[in-house]
Write a protein that holds these residues in place. Structure first.
Motif, short mmCIF file in Angstrom:
data_model
loop_
_atom_site.label_atom_id
_atom_site.label_comp_id
_atom_site.label_asym_id
_atom_site.label_seq_id
_atom_site.Cartn_x
_atom_site.Cartn_y
_atom_site.Cartn_z
N ARG A 94 0.89 -1.27 0.04
CA ARG A 94 0.08 0.10 -0.09
C ARG A 94 0.79 1.38 0.07
O ARG A 94 0.44 2.41 -0.67
N LYS A 196 -2.64 6.88 1.39
CA LYS A 196 -2.37 7.21 2.76
C LYS A 196 -1.35 8.38 2.72
O LYS A 196 -0.29 8.15 2.89
N TYR A 201 -6.38 13.94 5.58
CA TYR A 201 -6.54 14.21 7.04
C TYR A 201 -6.60 15.64 7.38
O TYR A 201 -7.72 16.03 8.00
N GLU A 232 -16.06 5.81 4.41
CA GLU A 232 -15.45 5.36 5.53
C GLU A 232 -15.47 6.25 6.68
O GLU A 232 -15.78 7.27 6.39
N SER A 258 -8.07 -0.76 3.94
CA SER A 258 -7.64 -0.93 5.10
C SER A 258 -7.06 -2.58 5.32
O SER A 258 -7.92 -3.25 4.52
N THR A 260 -7.15 -4.13 7.86
CA THR A 260 -7.86 -4.87 8.83
C THR A 260 -9.26 -5.27 8.12
O THR A 260 -9.83 -6.29 8.42
N THR A 302 -5.67 -0.40 12.27
CA THR A 302 -4.82 -0.87 13.19
C THR A 302 -4.78 -0.34 14.45
O THR A 302 -4.76 -1.18 15.17
C1 LIG Z 1 -4.95 3.95 7.82
C2 LIG Z 1 -6.46 4.09 7.48
C3 LIG Z 1 -7.39 3.06 7.57
C4 LIG Z 1 -7.23 1.75 8.16
O1 LIG Z 1 -6.23 0.91 7.46
P1 LIG Z 1 -5.56 -0.32 8.36
O2 LIG Z 1 -4.61 -0.54 7.14
O3 LIG Z 1 -6.68 -1.35 8.71
O4 LIG Z 1 -4.85 0.46 9.65
C5 LIG Z 1 -8.67 3.43 7.18
N1 LIG Z 1 -9.00 4.80 6.74
C6 LIG Z 1 -7.93 5.68 6.40
C7 LIG Z 1 -8.41 6.88 5.94
C8 LIG Z 1 -6.57 5.48 6.75
O5 LIG Z 1 -5.66 6.36 6.68
#
Ligand SMILES: *Cc1c(COP(=O)(O)O)cnc(C)c1O
Length: 356
Positions: A94, A196, A201, A232, A258, A260, A302
């Protein structure tokens, strides 16, 4: 193989005391991993050095146009003493997907994994071992050229920092209240929602503040075009159990995929629990709530692993889920995934990677 130079700290910090709640992201270990990139030379000068401030020009590109990738994963201390990472290959894959989207040079996968293991091993005494605790790992890349023009940078730094974290829910799983945002949007298809990166954010802060002021802990985003389909939650993907079927929004280009989430989908398939990845409208959720088929709602990420949702607020509607209690499946997903992470449950999926 990376040739990692090691410079040990001469002034180790005192480890947090056993009763320290280890508030998320506040304490950092003794060391960090650093590697540089320069066009023409590639990634070079891999090193583990004492955790310390970094020096950048005020004109460094990352400060102005946000060319930055980050990841988040955890290391766990298993009962038998092993140190385990959970699906680091997924985070690495990722990370490079994010890198490609925002024009950061890719990091060779095996070098990335080697760096993760090396720095975690270096600071292994920092991995807490009380139930629910772990060592949070934050790899990130920043653009460092001192330049105010807009273009992909020619120089970058890749860093990995480590932070011991306490149990997300010290008293056991605790349902959260979620605000469904109908004014602002986080991302649109074709944008950077599936990467990511910090930009997603900063786009979310205003809503988060609004939700907090209203007594909600997180924001659930709707799609940026019709404001109708579920996307989400802040830093989690979202799942609904409706009438026996587990449903989560399909990855459509604006949702962060994600790790998870992927693990929950795999567990559903393994348990022969009907699972669907598809578009879900907010009206469908409201209908399910009204007719009593909205059985469970939970987030995946996570930090909390599984986050049961006890209440959803959409416009003037307040939807209580499970009367604010934890759903049976939310608990089961949580227990199974954390059990595998801690080496307590057999890892049939080959999800854990041993640091040592
Ligand atoms: C990191 C993140 C997640 C969760 O991803 P994981 O790989 O399960 O930790 C979900 N949404 C956003 C916007 C994220 O940045």
């Amino acid at each position: 193989m990376l040739n990692i130079r090691i410079e040990k700290t001469t002034t180790p910090k005192v480890l947090p005391k056993a009763d320290n709640p280890l508030k998320f992201g506040t304490i950092f270990t003794d060391h960090m991993f650093v590697m540089n990139y320069e066009t023409g030379r590639g990634w070079h000068d891999a090193r583990i050095v004492p955790y310390q401030p970094i020096s950048l020009e005020p004109s460094a590109m990352v400060f102005h146009y946000g060319q930055e990738m980050f990841e988040g994963l955890k290391a766990y201390k298993a009962e038998d003493g092993r140190i385990l990472l959970f699906r680091p290959d997924k985070n690495i894959e990722r990370a490079n997907k994010t890198n490609r989207r925002i024009c950061i040079p890719e990091i060779p996968e095996e070098d990335f994994l080697q760096a993760l293991k090396a720095v975690v091993k270096m600071d292994e005494t920092w991995i807490p071992d009380k139930p629910g605790t772990s060592l949070y790992i934050r790899p990130f890349v920043i653009a460092t050229d001192p330049f105010l023009g807009v273009r992909p940078a020619d120089t970058y730094m890749f860093l990995i920092i480590l932070s011991p974290v306490g149990a997300y829910y010290p008293e056991g799983l605790n349902p959260v209240r979620i605000w469904i945002e109908d004014e602002y949007v986080r991302a649109v298809k074709g944008g950077i929602g599936e990467a990511k990166t910090g930009g997603n954010y900063v786009a979310s802060l205003k809503s988060q503040v609004k939700a907090h002021d209203e007594g909600y802990s997180q924001v659930l985003w709707l799609d940026g075009v019709e404001r109708k389909y579920i996307e989400e939650v802040g830093a989690m993907n979202i799942f609904f159990k409706i009438n026996g079927t587990v449903i989560t929004p399909k990855l459509n280009g604006s949702i962060l995929p994600s790790v998870t989430r992927d693990s929950v989908i795999n567990l559903c398939k393994y348990w022969h629990l009907p699972v669907e990845e598809r578009r879900i409208s907010i009206d469908e959720i409201y209908e399910a709530h009204k007719n009593g088929t909205l059985e469970e709602v939970f987030g995946t990420g996570t930090a909390a692993v599984i986050s049961p949702v006890g209440q959803l607020r959409w416009e003037e509607h307040i939807m209580k889920v499970k009367d604010g209690d934890i759903g049976e499946f939310s608990q089961k997903f949580y227990d199974t995934i954390t059990g595998i992470q801690l080496g307590k449950i057999e890892d049939k999926f080959n999800w854990t990677a041993e640091v040592k």
